[in-house]
Motif scaffolding. Structure first.
Motif: not given
Length: 791
Positions: A498-521
């Motif tokens: 996620g090279s550029e993202t909105f602040c409100k999506d931080a929790s959504k990202f973290m949950k996805l990243a914990q589930q899918y290793p291919a989502i790296i940051g």
């Protein structure tokens, strides 16, 4: 090699005038210009004027200038720099963010010599953010013996972190024997001698190697003695591995990149890249819970990389904002074809030995990646970077939806729109009709953050990015979080950043990243507020911003999770909770303005503040944010339960309640009813005092003193609704900047006075003696503070 500080005793002036001013480097000439509606760079460069300048430094020749190779390095000159020695052109560099060298060998004369630099920044507009003008990064002189190690001629790479095996590449201009020593602190832990033949590679094991990581940023020093030359570099032992199954790994362990995008400016200092300011920036970001930064959208400074190495901050160093399609009329597109390989090479040479640098980005929102030519160019640039450095992956920040729009003929960035923006700007500043990114930013401000995210889910957004992504090691998605799961299923080998993202999506990202290793940051826009792109991330009310037209009074973006003075905002608190750094936080929308309209922005999640001191607002309704990774949250005002929220999603719960002085308390519970965390905010007492808070009471002579001013009660509780001009007298130092964090600021930061913003202001002082004394006066009292300066 001898390295000489070449930052003092310069003069500068306007190229078309007879003015002359003594200065030191770093220096930002644009920051000293007036802000005007006539600025063709308009709100993008904070309404400053872009002009042309000359810089001169006279120096006396000494014997060693005639017996050595003499090279001067400019770490950053914005822009179109031409370097003359005694009226002879010895170097030029169009790009304002590349470090470059000028060879003065054989051109120095006996007696007085004059080094002159011409800076041309009047061709406006040339940027979508505040650039500054002039020699804004440090200058150094290097003396090298006739037979020497080349500049940047020592490159160290980790080959096997489990054994501490490293590869050392040494480039010399002459064959000979070299002594290579590895230092851990002051101790030599490895020493060997090697025959060198121009370009040599040595493999060795560092005994009992200590690995570099974000938690333990251990650094070694490699000293190479070659004939009469001696050079040293710092390095860290760390390896990078990445694949869709394991994710992004450092030293074999997965690391989720909790990232922040940052621009190059230093807030109240303008573009000036003081080493201490860069170090402080990294420290603040690290404290806010980030472990990575993206240098949007240009190569970062050497000082920033050094700070990241020392503090364990990861870096995605980004090359440029455009390739061959203009975003502004006079941007880097005009030089890209001739210079991209040279500038990329210089970026890699700058970055190579820094363990903090984990990835290169070749661009930002370059819609060229939707075209055949751009797709091929993506592959060419990736391959070129691999040829220079095969130890780091390559990405590119691609706005998925913008690529699709571009393919339909509705590109946010086109040469025609860049030309139209120039024509509109010449017609009258903020009265012009918005085009390009300005139009889309305004539209997003009205429609909200979902515009780009939903657009990214369209089939065409996939079709117009898949080929470019195939030519990258890691796919950079700007605002594409709603595509992640779908694309991982369709492209199982793809790694997503996620090279550029909105602040409100931080929790959504973290949950996805914990589930899918291919989502790296994830890299939020933006980690810290920055100058330029004025107002695009601001939620300001009329009592701070006279109008919402983004006219001349506006100066900063307002989109930082950390404000322009380095203060963490409630959005930073939310991010720390979403990332699992902190358990709970509570923040309150300014009670006095709860029912009033604020300036629009898609990049601002909330303007709530971590305060329950809204004096004079008792009985008024407001909105309270509670951030916690919990099932249920209870909210209490003065021990009275005023609300309960269950099934809390994305670590954020909202409450509407009336404000009453006293205290507010939030309690978080898990599904079983167990208390997970709690937090309390208390109201300040009625009496107001001026508090003066240096970030350090003792600094080094090469550091800067940062001093925060707050209106508080006698216990130090901040009173955000208290305003009042603060006048400042400084002795023992030079006041570099004084101001507040509001994106709307008509007077700027170069005065000895400032109003406050939500009760706070900041001063920055450069030491000039062994102590700095500040004396401040305000409507709520006066005070003074002394800061000790040591060698």
């Amino acid at each position: 090699m001898k390295k000489i500080n070449f930052n003092d005793n310069w003069q500068y002036g306007h190229l078309d005038q007879n003015d002359k001013t003594a200065i030191s480097i770093p220096h930002d000439a644009m920051f000293l210009e007036k802000r005007t509606a006539d600025s063709v760079g308009d709100f993008n460069i904070s309404w400053f004027e872009g002009l042309d300048y000359w810089y001169e430094k006279s120096f006396q020749a000494v014997d060693e200038f005639f017996t050595n190779n003499v090279i001067v390095e400019f770490e950053g000159v914005y822009q179109n720099a031409e370097v003359f020695l005694n009226e002879q052109l010895i170097a030029n560099r169009p790009y304002g963010y590349s470090n470059f060298y000028a060879d003065m060998t054989g051109k120095i004369k006996e007696g007085t010599n004059v080094l002159r630099v011409i800076v041309k920044n009047s061709m406006q507009p040339n940027s979508r953010w505040y650039t500054g003008s002039g020699i804004y990064r440090p200058v150094h002189l290097y003396l090298l013996p006739q037979e020497h190690i080349e500049l940047n001629g020592i490159q160290i790479k980790t080959l096997d972190h489990t054994r501490g095996e490293i590869g050392i590449r040494i480039k010399t201009n002459y064959p000979g024997e070299a002594k290579i020593e590895i230092f851990d602190g002051e101790s030599v832990i490895l020493s060997l001698k090697e025959k060198l033949a121009g370009d040599s590679k040595i493999v060795c094991d560092v005994p009992e190697a200590k690995l570099w990581s974000t938690e333990f940023a251990h650094l070694y020093k490699c000293k190479v003695t070659f004939l009469d030359d001696e050079q040293s570099v710092e390095f860290g032992i760390r390896s990078i591995q990445y694949d869709a199954k394991s994710g992004f790994c450092i030293n074999g362990e997965r690391v989720i990149l909790r990232g922040a995008c940052i621009h190059h400016d230093n807030g109240l200092l303008g573009a000036c890249a003081y080493d201490f300011a860069e170090e402080r920036k990294v420290k603040i970001l690290k404290e806010a819970g980030y472990n990575a930064i993206r240098s949007a959208h240009n190569p970062c400074s050497k000082a920033l990389l050094k700070a990241c190495d020392e503090q364990g901050m990861l870096v995605v160093d980004e090359f440029v904002d455009c390739w061959y399609i203009h975003k502004t009329k006079y941007d880097y597109v005009n030089y890209f074809e001739d210079w991209w390989q040279i500038d990329l090479n210089d970026m890699v040479e700058k970055d190579f030995n820094h363990p903090s640098v984990i990835m290169y980005s070749i661009g930002n929102e370059v819609s060229e990646t939707a075209q055949k030519r751009g797709i091929e160019l993506t592959g060419q640039m990736t391959e070129y970077l691999h040829s220079l450095d095969d130890s780091r992956p390559v990405t590119c920040g691609i706005n998925v939806f913008f690529n699709y729009l571009s393919s339909l003929g509705f590109g946010v960035y086109t040469d025609e729109k860049a030309e139209q923006a120039f024509i509109n700007a010449e017609k009258g500043g903020n009265k012009k009709n918005a085009v390009g990114s300005e139009f889309f930013n305004r539209l997003a401000g009205k429609l909200g953050d979902k515009t780009m995210k939903l657009g990214a889910t369209l089939r065409g957004s996939d079709l117009k990015t898949k080929d470019a992504f195939a030519n990258l090691d890691i796919s950079g998605y700007n605002y594409g979080i709603l595509r992640y799961k779908k694309d991982l299923k369709k492209y199982p080998e793809r790694l997503i950043l996620g090279s550029e993202t909105f602040c409100k999506d931080a929790s959504k990202f973290m949950k996805l990243a914990q589930q899918y290793p291919a989502i790296i940051g994830d890299f939020v826009w933006a980690g810290m507020d920055y100058l330029g792109e004025a107002g695009i991330g601001a939620h300001e009310y009329k009592d701070y911003a006279k109008d919402f037209s983004i006219g001349v009074g506006w100066i900063s973006s307002g989109s930082g999770r950390i404000d322009l003075t380095g203060k963490q905002l409630a959005e930073a608190a939310y991010t720390r909770v979403a990332f699992g750094v902190d358990p709970i936080h509570v923040a309150v929308v300014p009670v006095d303005n709860f029912k009033n309209q604020h300036s629009p922005s898609a990049w601002k999640m909330t303007n709530a503040r971590e305060s329950w001191s809204w004096n004079g607002c008792d009985g008024m309704m407001t909105k309270v944010d509670v951030y916690a990774n919990a099932y249920k949250i209870e909210l209490y005002v003065n021990d009275k339960l005023v609300g309960t929220k269950k099934n809390v999603k994305n670590c954020r719960a909202y409450f509407k309640t009336k404000y009453y002085s006293g205290e507010i308390k939030a309690i978080a519970y898990d599904k079983k009813g167990n208390k997970k965390a709690s937090t309390i905010l208390k109201t300040a007492e009625e009496n107001t005092v001026l508090g003066i808070y240096p970030e350090s009471h003792e600094i080094k002579k090469e550091d800067l003193a940062y001093v925060r001013f707050k209106y508080t009660d006698k216990f130090g509780i901040l009173k955000p609704l208290t305003k009042g001009r603060i006048d400042l007298k400084v002795s023992g130092g030079k006041l570099l900047g004084f101001g507040h964090a509001c994106p709307y600021n008509e007077v700027g930061y170069l005065n000895d006075f400032s109003d406050t913003y939500y009760g706070e202001a900041l001063a920055i002082i450069k030491p000039e003696s062994d102590r700095i004394i500040l004396q401040a006066t305000s409507p709520f009292g006066e005070g003074n503070v002394e800061i000790k300066v040591v060698d």
